[in-house]
Design a protein around this motif. Structure first.
Motif, PDB file in Angstrom:
ATOM      1  N   GLU A   1      59.801 -28.788 -71.070  1.00 32.16           N
ATOM      2  CA  GLU A   1      59.735 -27.704 -70.077  1.00 32.16           C
ATOM      3  C   GLU A   1      59.271 -26.399 -70.718  1.00 32.16           C
ATOM      4  OE1 GLU A   1      59.871 -28.052 -66.768  1.00 32.16           O
ATOM      5  OE2 GLU A   1      59.985 -30.172 -67.291  1.00 32.16           O
TER       6      GLU A   1
ATOM      7  N   TRP B   1      55.477 -26.364 -71.292  1.00 26.68           N
ATOM      8  CA  TRP B   1      54.673 -25.976 -70.118  1.00 26.68           C
ATOM      9  C   TRP B   1      54.600 -24.461 -69.993  1.00 26.68           C
ATOM     10  CZ3 TRP B   1      52.261 -30.036 -69.976  1.00 26.68           C
ATOM     11  CH2 TRP B   1      52.801 -31.302 -69.781  1.00 26.68           C
ATOM     12  N   ASP B   2      55.705 -23.765 -70.261  1.00 25.81           N
ATOM     13  CA  ASP B   2      55.696 -22.301 -70.209  1.00 25.81           C
ATOM     14  C   ASP B   2      54.772 -21.725 -71.284  1.00 25.81           C
ATOM     15  OD1 ASP B   2      57.633 -22.419 -68.200  1.00 25.81           O
ATOM     16  OD2 ASP B   2      59.294 -22.090 -69.589  1.00 25.81           O
TER      17      ASP B   2
ATOM     18  N   GLY C   1      51.088 -22.430 -70.588  1.00 24.75           N
ATOM     19  CA  GLY C   1      50.688 -21.654 -69.416  1.00 24.75           C
ATOM     20  C   GLY C   1      50.418 -20.204 -69.757  1.00 24.75           C
ATOM     21  N   GLU C   2      51.303 -19.626 -70.567  1.00 23.54           N
ATOM     22  CA  GLU C   2      51.124 -18.226 -70.958  1.00 23.54           C
ATOM     23  C   GLU C   2      49.992 -18.061 -71.965  1.00 23.54           C
ATOM     24  OE1 GLU C   2      54.872 -16.387 -71.896  1.00 23.54           O
ATOM     25  OE2 GLU C   2      55.553 -16.626 -69.824  1.00 23.54           O
TER      26      GLU C   2
ATOM     27  N   CYS D   1      50.500 -20.518 -65.495  1.00 21.10           N
ATOM     28  CA  CYS D   1      50.742 -21.959 -65.408  1.00 21.10           C
ATOM     29  C   CYS D   1      49.482 -22.704 -65.843  1.00 21.10           C
ATOM     30  CB  CYS D   1      51.111 -22.338 -63.974  1.00 21.10           C
ATOM     31  SG  CYS D   1      51.535 -24.072 -63.780  1.00 21.10           S
TER      32      CYS D   1
ATOM     33  N   ARG E   1      52.320 -28.716 -65.177  1.00 17.93           N
ATOM     34  CA  ARG E   1      53.740 -28.909 -65.484  1.00 17.93           C
ATOM     35  C   ARG E   1      54.069 -30.399 -65.503  1.00 17.93           C
ATOM     36  NH1 ARG E   1      56.276 -24.416 -66.549  1.00 17.93           N
ATOM     37  NH2 ARG E   1      58.289 -25.438 -66.673  1.00 17.93           N
TER      38      ARG E   1
ATOM     39  N   CYS F   1      44.053 -29.823 -65.917  1.00 19.11           N
ATOM     40  CA  CYS F   1      43.777 -28.433 -66.284  1.00 19.11           C
ATOM     41  C   CYS F   1      42.826 -28.350 -67.476  1.00 19.11           C
ATOM     42  CB  CYS F   1      45.073 -27.703 -66.604  1.00 19.11           C
ATOM     43  SG  CYS F   1      46.116 -27.368 -65.165  1.00 19.11           S
TER      44      CYS F   1
END
Length: 129
Positions: A16, A19-20, A23-24, A32, A35, A43
């Motif tokens: 988890e 994914w953060d 994304g950042e 994002c 996820r 992506c």
């Protein structure tokens, strides 16, 4: 001009959090970039923050720390979560993968993420530091 996205491996404490972090790295604070494993692959193919020409590098610093966080234990946790919502035809394969992860064998989530990046991007896109 090549764009470089930096993943700080010391910030990856589990899937988890990965994914953060990704994304950042790609889309800025609160950004994002998928996820899930399938959406992450989508992506990477473009249109979700990376340059349209595919001219980018993912620089994964302290990747060994991420590898530990995304190890067999995290892989087993992830697979347990999937098994509750998987189609019955996929359960035998999931159970086998879970048994392997619980025994400390087979590919980890870290391995899967590397595989996805290598499959969906140009050679040399991924730099492990």
């Amino acid at each position: 001009m090549t764009v470089t996205y930096v993943i700080d491996g010391s910030e990856v404490t589990g899937l988890e959090r990965f994914w953060d972090v990704i994304g950042e790295a790609v889309n800025g604070p609160g950004g994002c970039f998928g996820r899930g494993l399938d959406s992450f692959a989508d992506c990477l193919r473009g249109g979700m923050g990376t340059p349209d020409d595919g001219d980018f590098v993912i620089e994964w610093r302290d990747h060994a720390l991420s590898a530990r966080a995304l190890s067999h234990d995290e892989t087993a946790r992830f697979l347990r979560g999937l098994s509750g919502r998987a189609h019955t035809s996929n359960l035998p394969r999931l159970r086998e993968e879970l048994a392997q992860a619980e025994a400390g064998r087979g590919p980890t989530l870290f391995d899967r993420l590397l595989e996805i990046i290598r499959e969906e991007t140009a050679p040399g896109t991924l730099r492990l530091l």
